[in-house]
Design a protein around this motif. Structure first.
Motif, short mmCIF file in Angstrom:
data_model
loop_
_atom_site.label_atom_id
_atom_site.label_comp_id
_atom_site.label_asym_id
_atom_site.label_seq_id
_atom_site.Cartn_x
_atom_site.Cartn_y
_atom_site.Cartn_z
N ALA A 37 -3.72 23.95 88.35
CA ALA A 37 -4.41 23.21 87.32
C ALA A 37 -5.97 23.67 87.10
N GLU A 38 -6.56 23.81 88.11
CA GLU A 38 -8.11 24.45 88.32
C GLU A 38 -7.94 25.68 87.50
N PHE A 39 -7.02 26.75 87.91
CA PHE A 39 -6.95 27.83 87.53
C PHE A 39 -6.74 27.82 85.72
N GLU A 40 -5.71 26.80 85.26
CA GLU A 40 -5.41 26.92 83.80
C GLU A 40 -6.49 26.35 82.93
N ALA A 41 -7.33 25.48 83.74
CA ALA A 41 -8.61 24.79 83.16
C ALA A 41 -9.61 25.93 82.72
N MET A 42 -9.86 26.76 84.03
CA MET A 42 -10.81 27.81 83.96
C MET A 42 -10.36 28.86 82.94
N LYS A 43 -9.11 29.16 82.58
CA LYS A 43 -8.60 30.07 81.48
C LYS A 43 -8.62 29.59 80.30
N ALA A 44 -8.53 28.36 80.12
CA ALA A 44 -8.85 27.65 78.84
C ALA A 44 -10.28 27.79 78.21
N LYS A 45 -11.08 27.29 79.29
CA LYS A 45 -12.54 27.47 78.94
C LYS A 45 -13.00 29.00 78.72
N ARG A 46 -12.60 29.76 79.43
CA ARG A 46 -12.90 31.12 79.17
C ARG A 46 -12.45 31.71 77.82
N ALA A 47 -11.23 31.20 77.46
CA ALA A 47 -10.63 31.71 76.18
C ALA A 47 -11.50 30.86 74.96
N ASP A 48 -11.89 29.57 75.18
CA ASP A 48 -12.88 28.85 74.30
C ASP A 48 -13.96 29.67 73.86
N ALA A 49 -14.58 30.18 75.15
CA ALA A 49 -15.96 31.03 75.00
C ALA A 49 -15.94 32.04 74.18
N ARG A 50 -14.77 32.60 74.52
CA ARG A 50 -14.61 34.29 73.80
C ARG A 50 -14.12 33.84 72.23
N ALA A 51 -13.59 32.84 72.05
CA ALA A 51 -13.22 32.51 70.40
C ALA A 51 -14.45 32.11 69.77
N ALA A 52 -15.43 31.48 70.40
CA ALA A 52 -16.45 30.88 69.72
C ALA A 52 -17.39 31.96 68.93
N PRO A 53 -17.62 32.97 69.23
CA PRO A 53 -18.46 33.94 68.45
C PRO A 53 -17.63 34.61 67.23
N GLN A 54 -16.35 34.61 67.45
CA GLN A 54 -15.53 35.07 66.37
C GLN A 54 -15.58 34.09 65.15
N VAL A 55 -15.78 32.74 65.48
CA VAL A 55 -15.44 31.50 64.55
C VAL A 55 -16.87 31.68 64.05
N ARG A 56 -17.75 31.80 64.61
CA ARG A 56 -19.29 31.93 63.76
C ARG A 56 -19.33 32.99 63.02
N GLN A 57 -18.96 34.11 63.28
CA GLN A 57 -18.93 35.38 62.55
C GLN A 57 -18.29 35.16 61.16
N ALA A 58 -17.18 34.31 61.23
CA ALA A 58 -16.28 34.62 60.03
C ALA A 58 -16.81 33.08 59.09
N THR A 59 -17.67 32.46 59.40
CA THR A 59 -18.17 31.18 58.63
C THR A 59 -19.25 31.40 58.14
N SER A 60 -19.80 30.71 57.05
CA SER A 60 -20.99 30.82 56.18
C SER A 60 -22.22 30.41 57.08
N PRO A 61 -23.38 30.46 56.85
CA PRO A 61 -24.66 30.07 57.45
C PRO A 61 -24.53 28.45 57.45
#
Length: 292
Positions: A37-61
């Motif tokens: 469970a600890e490993f899965e939570a860590m993977k999910a957290k890393r995936a969220d961190a990687r996805a955050a910049p992409q979401v910011r680039q695709a949206t308006s200011p």
């Protein structure tokens, strides 16, 4: 498998020293840990961190800031009123060390230092810990006891050396006429590592300015270091606790120099009671020095 009951005290001590040299700090953890469970939570957290910049680039200011303009009134409103807080972005280790040093050196009292540590976000251990475990006890006593890191009970209560480790430490101190109220008690790392693992070198580097500032502000006359990690951290050596215990060495922190004695951690005494006689020898040496 060889039973510990079949070994002589010298053989058992040699076996423990071997494990310590290999990097084994504790034989058992305080409570069961679900590593999957600890490993899965860590993977999910890393995936969220990687996805955050992409979401910011695709949206308006406007949407990035959580505000949009209505077509009729021109007034702004919240685009995502119930959106979760933006996850903390990791910063480079070198920058984290610099920020920790600045925050620590800016504190002019232990109270200010605690406030600075509560606001500090540069150590990843803070993300998984429940509480900051700050120094506790009498800062004016002239005696400081330093352990490696918080454990599960410490993290839960927000206090250093809670639970059975605290009980064992109380017995160790009472043997030389001391108690928790007579000393200042702290840890090298103020946040519990997941699963009670040993802090990494970079985590220790980031936390170093904080514990050194605690020593500089408290100005103890004598320091007792507990365990393998703590001793190596302050003495800058790769020797095991069995090689350094019982020896007085000088510790320097923030311009404050103080004699320090290394001894075994309470966990070492719980997991291997044979270690009690070694710790007792060290504690007697500590008592003789502080009474002189």
């Amino acid at each position: 498998m060889i039973s510990a009951n079949d070994l002589s005290p010298s053989e058992l001590a040699a076996l423990l020293a071997f494990h310590a040299e290999a990097g084994v700090e504790w034989l058992l953890e305080d409570e069961p840990v679900d590593r999957l469970a600890e490993f899965e939570a860590m993977k999910a957290k890393r995936a969220d961190a990687r996805a955050a910049p992409q979401v910011r680039q695709a949206t308006s200011p406007e949407v990035q800031s959580g505000r949009v303009q209505t077509a009729t009134s021109g007034k702004s409103r919240d685009a995502f009123p119930n959106a979760p807080a933006t996850p903390t972005v990791a910063i480079p280790d070198e920058q984290a060390v610099s920020e920790a040093r600045f925050a620590a050196e800016s504190a002019r009292s232990l109270a200010e230092l605690r406030t600075a540590m509560e606001a500090f976000t540069g150590c990843n251990l803070k993300n998984s810990a429940r509480n900051l475990v700050f120094a506790d006890g009498n800062a004016a006593s002239g005696i400081m006891v330093v352990g490696p890191m918080p454990y599960a009970e410490d993290d839960r209560d927000g206090q250093p050396f809670a639970g059975r480790h605290g009980d064992m430490l109380e017995r160790m101190l009472s043997g030389i006429g001391l108690s928790r109220s007579d000393i200042l008690l702290t840890n090298v790392v103020p946040w519990r590592p997941p699963g009670n693992r040993v802090p990494s070198g970079r985590e220790a580097d980031i936390c170093r300015p904080f514990v050194e500032r605690q020593i500089a502000l408290a100005e103890p006359r004598h320091v007792l270091l507990l365990g393998n990690f703590t001793t190596r951290f302050f003495f800058g050596t790769n020797e095991t606790i069995h090689q350094t215990r019982g020896q007085w060495r000088e510790l320097s922190a923030g311009g404050h120099r103080v004699p320090a004695l290394a001894t075994l951690h309470p966990q070492d005494l719980i997991s291997a009671p044979v270690n009690k006689r070694f710790a007792w020898q060290d504690l007697l040496a500590f008592k003789a020095r502080i009474s002189g």
